[in-house]
Every structure is written in structure tokens, then in C-alpha cells.
Design a protein around this motif. Structure first.
Motif, mmCIF file in Angstrom:
data_model
loop_
_atom_site.group_PDB
_atom_site.id
_atom_site.type_symbol
_atom_site.label_atom_id
_atom_site.label_comp_id
_atom_site.label_asym_id
_atom_site.label_seq_id
_atom_site.Cartn_x
_atom_site.Cartn_y
_atom_site.Cartn_z
ATOM 1 N N ASP A 188 0.864 -1.180 0.000
ATOM 2 C CA ASP A 188 0.000 0.000 0.000
ATOM 3 C C ASP A 188 0.900 1.228 0.000
ATOM 4 O O ASP A 188 1.763 1.359 0.870
ATOM 5 N N VAL A 189 0.676 2.136 -0.967
ATOM 6 C CA VAL A 189 1.531 3.307 -1.136
ATOM 7 C C VAL A 189 0.682 4.573 -1.155
ATOM 8 O O VAL A 189 -0.311 4.644 -1.877
ATOM 9 N N GLU A 190 1.085 5.568 -0.353
ATOM 10 C CA GLU A 190 0.504 6.904 -0.438
ATOM 11 C C GLU A 190 1.647 7.904 -0.398
ATOM 12 O O GLU A 190 2.483 7.861 0.509
ATOM 13 N N ILE A 191 1.687 8.790 -1.403
ATOM 14 C CA ILE A 191 2.749 9.792 -1.500
ATOM 15 C C ILE A 191 2.109 11.173 -1.524
ATOM 16 O O ILE A 191 1.202 11.423 -2.327
ATOM 17 N N GLN A 192 2.574 12.061 -0.638
ATOM 18 C CA GLN A 192 2.076 13.434 -0.554
ATOM 19 C C GLN A 192 3.251 14.402 -0.564
ATOM 20 O O GLN A 192 4.329 14.074 -0.064
ATOM 21 N N ALA A 193 3.019 15.585 -1.130
ATOM 22 C CA ALA A 193 4.039 16.641 -1.121
ATOM 23 C C ALA A 193 3.374 17.954 -1.492
ATOM 24 O O ALA A 193 2.212 17.978 -1.912
ATOM 25 N N LEU A 194 4.107 19.038 -1.360
ATOM 26 C CA LEU A 194 3.630 20.333 -1.829
ATOM 27 C C LEU A 194 3.219 20.199 -3.295
ATOM 28 O O LEU A 194 3.836 19.448 -4.061
ATOM 29 N N GLU A 195 2.221 20.973 -3.710
ATOM 30 C CA GLU A 195 1.820 20.953 -5.117
ATOM 31 C C GLU A 195 2.989 21.307 -6.031
ATOM 32 O O GLU A 195 3.112 20.780 -7.136
ATOM 33 N N GLN A 196 3.874 22.197 -5.568
ATOM 34 C CA GLN A 196 4.996 22.666 -6.384
ATOM 35 C C GLN A 196 6.113 21.625 -6.516
ATOM 36 O O GLN A 196 7.011 21.800 -7.334
ATOM 37 N N ALA A 197 6.073 20.574 -5.737
ATOM 38 C CA ALA A 197 7.088 19.511 -5.819
ATOM 39 C C ALA A 197 6.474 18.336 -6.582
ATOM 40 O O ALA A 197 5.766 17.517 -6.015
ATOM 41 N N ASP A 198 6.733 18.310 -7.876
ATOM 42 C CA ASP A 198 6.116 17.250 -8.677
ATOM 43 C C ASP A 198 6.699 15.879 -8.330
ATOM 44 O O ASP A 198 7.850 15.750 -7.925
ATOM 45 N N VAL A 199 5.871 14.868 -8.478
ATOM 46 C CA VAL A 199 6.293 13.470 -8.358
ATOM 47 C C VAL A 199 5.708 12.767 -9.583
ATOM 48 O O VAL A 199 4.504 12.564 -9.667
ATOM 49 N N VAL B 126 10.645 2.309 -1.283
ATOM 50 C CA VAL B 126 10.079 3.093 -2.371
ATOM 51 C C VAL B 126 10.871 4.382 -2.515
ATOM 52 O O VAL B 126 11.173 5.052 -1.518
ATOM 53 N N ALA B 127 11.215 4.719 -3.764
ATOM 54 C CA ALA B 127 11.853 5.993 -4.093
ATOM 55 C C ALA B 127 10.981 6.678 -5.137
ATOM 56 O O ALA B 127 10.630 6.068 -6.145
ATOM 57 N N ALA B 128 10.602 7.942 -4.889
ATOM 58 C CA ALA B 128 9.754 8.688 -5.818
ATOM 59 C C ALA B 128 10.559 9.807 -6.461
ATOM 60 O O ALA B 128 11.383 10.447 -5.802
ATOM 61 N N PHE B 129 10.298 10.050 -7.746
ATOM 62 C CA PHE B 129 11.055 11.025 -8.521
ATOM 63 C C PHE B 129 10.134 12.010 -9.218
ATOM 64 O O PHE B 129 8.979 11.706 -9.493
ATOM 65 N N GLY B 130 10.674 13.191 -9.537
ATOM 66 C CA GLY B 130 9.955 14.205 -10.288
ATOM 67 C C GLY B 130 10.781 14.647 -11.481
ATOM 68 O O GLY B 130 11.908 14.199 -11.667
ATOM 69 N N GLN B 131 10.208 15.557 -12.265
ATOM 70 C CA GLN B 131 10.890 16.050 -13.457
ATOM 71 C C GLN B 131 11.393 17.485 -13.299
ATOM 72 O O GLN B 131 12.304 17.904 -13.989
ATOM 73 N N GLU B 132 10.781 18.239 -12.404
ATOM 74 C CA GLU B 132 11.091 19.661 -12.250
ATOM 75 C C GLU B 132 11.966 19.902 -11.025
ATOM 76 O O GLU B 132 12.012 19.093 -10.111
ATOM 77 N N LEU B 133 12.644 21.075 -11.014
ATOM 78 C CA LEU B 133 13.387 21.473 -9.827
ATOM 79 C C LEU B 133 12.419 21.643 -8.671
ATOM 80 O O LEU B 133 11.236 21.944 -8.859
ATOM 81 N N LEU B 134 12.905 21.473 -7.468
ATOM 82 C CA LEU B 134 12.078 21.702 -6.290
ATOM 83 C C LEU B 134 11.758 23.192 -6.189
ATOM 84 O O LEU B 134 12.479 24.033 -6.735
ATOM 85 N N PRO B 135 10.673 23.565 -5.500
ATOM 86 C CA PRO B 135 10.306 24.976 -5.411
ATOM 87 C C PRO B 135 11.343 25.801 -4.653
ATOM 88 O O PRO B 135 12.126 25.274 -3.868
ATOM 89 N N ALA B 136 11.307 27.122 -4.904
ATOM 90 C CA ALA B 136 12.223 28.052 -4.235
ATOM 91 C C ALA B 136 12.140 27.862 -2.730
ATOM 92 O O ALA B 136 11.080 27.609 -2.176
ATOM 93 N N GLY B 137 13.275 27.959 -2.075
ATOM 94 C CA GLY B 137 13.333 27.785 -0.628
ATOM 95 C C GLY B 137 13.760 26.390 -0.232
ATOM 96 O O GLY B 137 14.110 26.145 0.908
#
Length: 129
Positions: free
Chosen positions: A24-35, A77-88
Motif C-alpha cells: 500500500d503506497v501513499e505519496i504526498q508533497a507540496l503541489e509545487q514539488a512534482d512526483v 520506495v523511491a519517488a522522482f519528479g521532473q522539475e526542480l524543487l520549489p524556491a526555498g
């Protein structure tokens, strides 16, 4: 953040599934941090690559992944995105640094009540990039 379980057992625990192995997998993050996707590793081998359901949402993914394991395994589990992380936030290379990396769940596949480590081996890792 992520929530990861096998048979109700989370990271650091020993899961002793009776019928099949379902993660069972649930992944959450800021909207600006794509996964964009996540990778399931068992004893450092890629056993699944799954596209995230909502890369730009707060809840990136909720679901189950069936695992076909033939020996006791530590599952990560390792999750990846395509964009840079948000400022800050540190601006890691989005194609090389996971957004989420969980601690392992130890899965007792052979049913002997303990985790039998696989011993020395070479890893077969595909990060889906």
C-alpha cells in the motif's frame, strides 16, 4: 511524505503476509514539488515502476502494488519528479535525486518468522528515468 505498508506493517517492521504481497503506497508533497513516478525496490532490485496519479497535486499517489517476491526482501520506495524543487528548498537535480525515499519494510516471504537477508549480491536498479 509517504505512507507505506505491507499487511498493515510499515517501515522498520517485519511483514508476514499469508496470501500474496501487496504494498500500500501513499505519496504526498507540496503541489509545487512534482512526483512523476515511483520505483519499488526489493533487496535493491527494481520490481515495479509506477506512474504517479497526480504529479502536481498534494496527494501524488494512493494505491496498491502487487509484488512477486521469491525470497525474503527489504522493500523500499523511491519517488522522482521532473522539475526542480520549489524556491526555498535545495535545488537538487530532479532527474537524479528522489523526492521521497522510504525506510525498508522487511517481508518474510518464506514464512519462517524472521527476515533472512539475501547476502552479498549485485543490484539491478532501474529508476525509470
Amino acid at each position: 511524505s509517504s505512507d507505506l505498508e505491507v499487511d498493515g506493517v510499515g517501515p522498520g517492521g517485519l511483514a508476514e503476509p499469508a496470501d500474496g504481497i501487496v504494498l500500500d503506497v501513499e505519496i504526498q508533497a507540496l503541489e509545487q514539488a512534482d512526483v512523476s513516478h515511483f520505483v519499488v525496490l526489493a533487496n535493491c532490485d527494481t520490481v515495479a515502476i509506477v506512474e504517479a496519479q497526480d504529479p502536481g497535486g498534494v496527494i501524488k499517489h494512493v494505491g496498491q502494488v502487487e509484488l512477486d517476491l521469491d525470497q525474503d526482501a527489504q522493500v523500499v520506495v523511491a519517488a522522482f519528479g521532473q522539475e526542480l524543487l520549489p524556491a526555498g528548498l535545495p535545488q537538487y537535480d530532479a532527474t537524479r535525486t528522489p523526492r521521497v525515499l522510504t525506510n525498508p519494510i522487511y517481508v518474510d516471504v518464506d514464512g519462517n518468522g524472521v527476515f533472512d537477508a539475501p547476502g552479498g549480491k549485485e543490484c539491478d536498479i532501474d529508476l525509470g528515468l
